[in-house]
Write an enzyme that holds these catalytic residues in place. Structure first.
Site, mmCIF file in Angstrom:
data_model
loop_
_atom_site.group_PDB
_atom_site.id
_atom_site.type_symbol
_atom_site.label_atom_id
_atom_site.label_comp_id
_atom_site.label_asym_id
_atom_site.label_seq_id
_atom_site.Cartn_x
_atom_site.Cartn_y
_atom_site.Cartn_z
ATOM 1 N N GLU A 47 -12.456 -7.000 17.884
ATOM 2 C CA GLU A 47 -12.515 -6.230 19.139
ATOM 3 C C GLU A 47 -11.517 -6.755 20.166
ATOM 4 O OE1 GLU A 47 -16.811 -5.269 20.377
ATOM 5 O OE2 GLU A 47 -16.999 -6.853 18.892
ATOM 6 N N SER B 92 -25.417 -12.179 20.209
ATOM 7 C CA SER B 92 -25.745 -11.622 21.518
ATOM 8 C C SER B 92 -26.725 -12.557 22.211
ATOM 9 C CB SER B 92 -26.378 -10.241 21.329
ATOM 10 O OG SER B 92 -27.183 -9.922 22.428
ATOM 11 N N ASN C 205 22.161 -19.431 36.122
ATOM 12 C CA ASN C 205 22.071 -18.088 35.545
ATOM 13 C C ASN C 205 22.361 -18.077 34.047
ATOM 14 O OD1 ASN C 205 21.574 -17.437 38.149
ATOM 15 N ND2 ASN C 205 23.513 -16.379 38.523
ATOM 16 N N LYS D 273 -28.087 -9.467 16.465
ATOM 17 C CA LYS D 273 -26.680 -9.038 16.522
ATOM 18 C C LYS D 273 -25.692 -10.018 15.884
ATOM 19 C CE LYS D 273 -25.066 -5.921 18.286
ATOM 20 N NZ LYS D 273 -24.799 -5.515 19.666
ATOM 21 N N THR E 222 -9.149 11.358 6.014
ATOM 22 C CA THR E 222 -8.247 11.976 6.989
ATOM 23 C C THR E 222 -9.186 12.575 8.025
ATOM 24 O OG1 THR E 222 -8.181 14.134 5.915
ATOM 25 C CG2 THR E 222 -6.496 12.554 5.228
ATOM 26 N N HIS E 223 -8.801 12.566 9.273
ATOM 27 C CA HIS E 223 -9.678 13.017 10.380
ATOM 28 C C HIS E 223 -10.990 12.223 10.405
ATOM 29 C CE1 HIS E 223 -7.104 16.675 10.601
ATOM 30 N NE2 HIS E 223 -7.095 16.531 9.287
HETATM 31 N N1 ARG Z 1 14.208 -19.784 37.958
HETATM 32 C C1 ARG Z 1 15.291 -18.857 37.833
HETATM 33 C C2 ARG Z 1 14.882 -17.766 36.843
HETATM 34 O O1 ARG Z 1 14.027 -18.011 36.087
HETATM 35 C C3 ARG Z 1 16.503 -19.537 37.333
HETATM 36 C C4 ARG Z 1 17.787 -18.855 37.705
HETATM 37 C C5 ARG Z 1 17.996 -18.987 39.162
HETATM 38 N N2 ARG Z 1 19.246 -18.494 39.558
HETATM 39 C C6 ARG Z 1 19.535 -18.245 40.847
HETATM 40 N N3 ARG Z 1 20.690 -17.772 41.088
HETATM 41 N N4 ARG Z 1 18.647 -18.379 41.779
HETATM 42 O O2 ARG Z 1 15.417 -16.695 36.849
#
Ligand code: ARG
Length: 474
Positions: A290, A277, A110, A283, A155-156
């Site tokens: 775009e 085109s 995490n 073209k 403008t517009h």
């Molecule tokens: N692949 C996970 C993500 O991108 C990584 C973190 C995973 N953490 C866990 N507690 N499963 O979020």
């Protein structure tokens, strides 16, 4: 192959679940950053006496080997290893043995994934500032080449007052300057280290978060461990800045498309930036402009997508947050493509000065000035407005422009007119009369160009310094 987290499981993961939950197909783009973060983490584990230095050395050596494999395209990513973090860790263990398993001490995926995202995005932000600077330079070069080119201002989408083409182009330089400011400012919030937050609550090991921050060139660490692993504001901020930038590019694209039409005929984009085109041989289409206009949609979509993913998410990490990556990566690719093409497209754009001049001559965009002439003679502005309105109507009914009228014709509408109006009505005079800071008079536009060039020089210094900082490795 058993999972790194397989201990408490008695059954294999369902094949479809494995495919559905894996992120390796896209988060492999974070491979370099993952190694970068791990190198700093393990260095810190050694420094704090959490791991013996010989283990640290083995792990660092192993990580360098994995990095070399990644760079050579030799690392075979597997869905079974779920994401970039576990693919790298597993490869490390395969290479150096069980000691590789010590790398993850005092860390969670995490805080690891959040760190990778911060490391990744800070590089991209600096690169985008650099690309914007190139685009500003291309616009300024065109502005300098067109410091005396007159074009109707609208403008517009109706002709309003003549302006210098340089003034019009410099408006975009100002818009991109704000984009640069936004990106530079966001760097402050990107450049904060989440590592050390653990899964959510911190860690029992005596780690040194500030040391890791220093090793990686972060300005500081997250205050709160829950916030560190849950925060994706910095990505949202990037996606919002990217959306505004794309909106600017899209407005400019629209003008290029319009101005290249036969109806306007103001500019011609270089052949290298247009396509033909398959059926209509005549073209020449402004496809790049775009497509940039069109791709603005997906960049907005990625912003709204992530805002929606995070809406109502409880603290701290939730698997939903894995959805932060594809949109961000897509926006990065989309912006890179647009910015890389835009600078040379602007630089090679041909300006049809005669056509612009013709448009300026054949309209009533000098009407405000002649009203101002009467005001300077003491007539209240509202009355002057009425007089000129009638004069213009007379011109339209008689197929003439203001400069075609004889003095006697002017005098039918007001006795305050005199010979000097013919000077006032000249388009150059109309432009140069707007000699106010930020206005279209040539001296003001030249001054604006000088200020922009000074800002560009500052940006160039910033990019150089921050590019080095963003790539700081152990
Ligand atoms: N692949 C996970 C993500 O991108 C990584 C973190 C995973 N953490 C866990 N507690 N499963 O979020």
């Amino acid at each position: 192959m058993s999972k790194l987290w397989g201990g408490r499981f008695t059954k294999k993961t369902d094949q479809l679940v494995e495919e559905y939950t894996a992120s390796i197909t896209f988060d492999k783009e974070l491979a370099e950053e993952d190694i970068q973060g791990s190198m700093a983490h393990v260095t810190m584990l050694g420094k704090c006496g959490i791991l013996p230095l010989e283990d640290v050395a083995k792990i660092k050596d192993g990580l360098q080997q994995v990095l070399a494999m990644i760079r050579k395209g030799e690392l075979e990513y597997t869905i079974a290893n779920e994401d970039i973090h576990m693919n790298i860790e597993k490869t490390l263990i395969d290479l150096i043995g069980p000691v590789g398993g010590k790398l993850h001490t005092g860390r969670s995926r995490n805080d690891q994934v959040a760190t990778d995202m911060h490391l990744y995005l800070r590089k991209r932000v600096v690169e985008f500032v650099g690309l914007l600077q190139k685009l500003q330079e291309a616009l300024i070069a065109q502005a300098k080449a067109n410091i005396d080119t007159l074009v109707p201002g609208y403008t517009h989408l109706q002709r309003a007052q003549p302006i210098l083409l340089a003034h019009h182009l410099m408006a975009y330089v100002s818009m991109f300057e704000r984009d640069i400011d936004r990106l530079k400012d966001s760097y402050k919030r990107i450049n904060v280290l989440p590592l050390g937050a653990g899964a959510l609550a911190g860690t029992t090991f005596p780690i040194d978060r500030h040391y890791v921050a220093e090793l990686l060139g972060f300005d500081g660490v997250y205050e709160n461990s829950l916030d560190a692993v849950s925060d994706r504001d910095f990505i949202i901020e990037f996606l919002a800045s990217a959306s505004t930038l794309m909106m600017h590019l899209s407005r400019m694209s629209e003008e290029m498309v319009l101005w290249m039409s036969t109806e306007f005929g103001f500019i011609e984009l270089d052949d290298a930036f247009c396509t033909g085109s398959s059926i209509m041989p005549q073209k020449k289409n402004p496809d790049v402009a775009e497509l940039v206009r069109g791709k603005t949609g997906r960049v907005y979509g990625n912003l709204v997508g992530l805002l929606t993913v995070l809406k109502s998410l409880p603290l701290a990490y939730n698997k939903d947050m894995q959805e932060d990556k594809e949109g961000m990566l897509d926006t990065v690719r989309t912006l890179q493509g647009a910015l890389q093409l835009f600078a040379p497209m602007v630089a090679t754009m041909k300006v049809n000065k005669d056509r612009m001049r013709q448009a300026v001559n054949q309209d009533f965009s000098n009407a405000t000035d002649i009203a101002d002439f009467l005001v300077n003679k003491g007539l209240p502005f509202r009355e002057a407005h009425e007089v000129i309105g009638k004069t213009v109507l007379y011109c339209i009914q008689n197929g003439k422009f203001l400069l075609d009228l004889k003095l006697e014709e002017f005098l039918q509408f007001s006795e305050l007119f005199d010979e000097r109006i013919y000077d006032v009505l000249q388009p150059e005079a109309v432009v140069n009369a707007r000699n106010v800071y930020g206005g279209t008079a040539a001296p003001q536009v030249s001054a604006a160009i000088s200020r922009a060039e000074a800002a560009i020089a500052d940006t160039a210094t910033w990019v150089e310094e921050y590019l080095e900082r963003a790539h700081k490795t152990v």
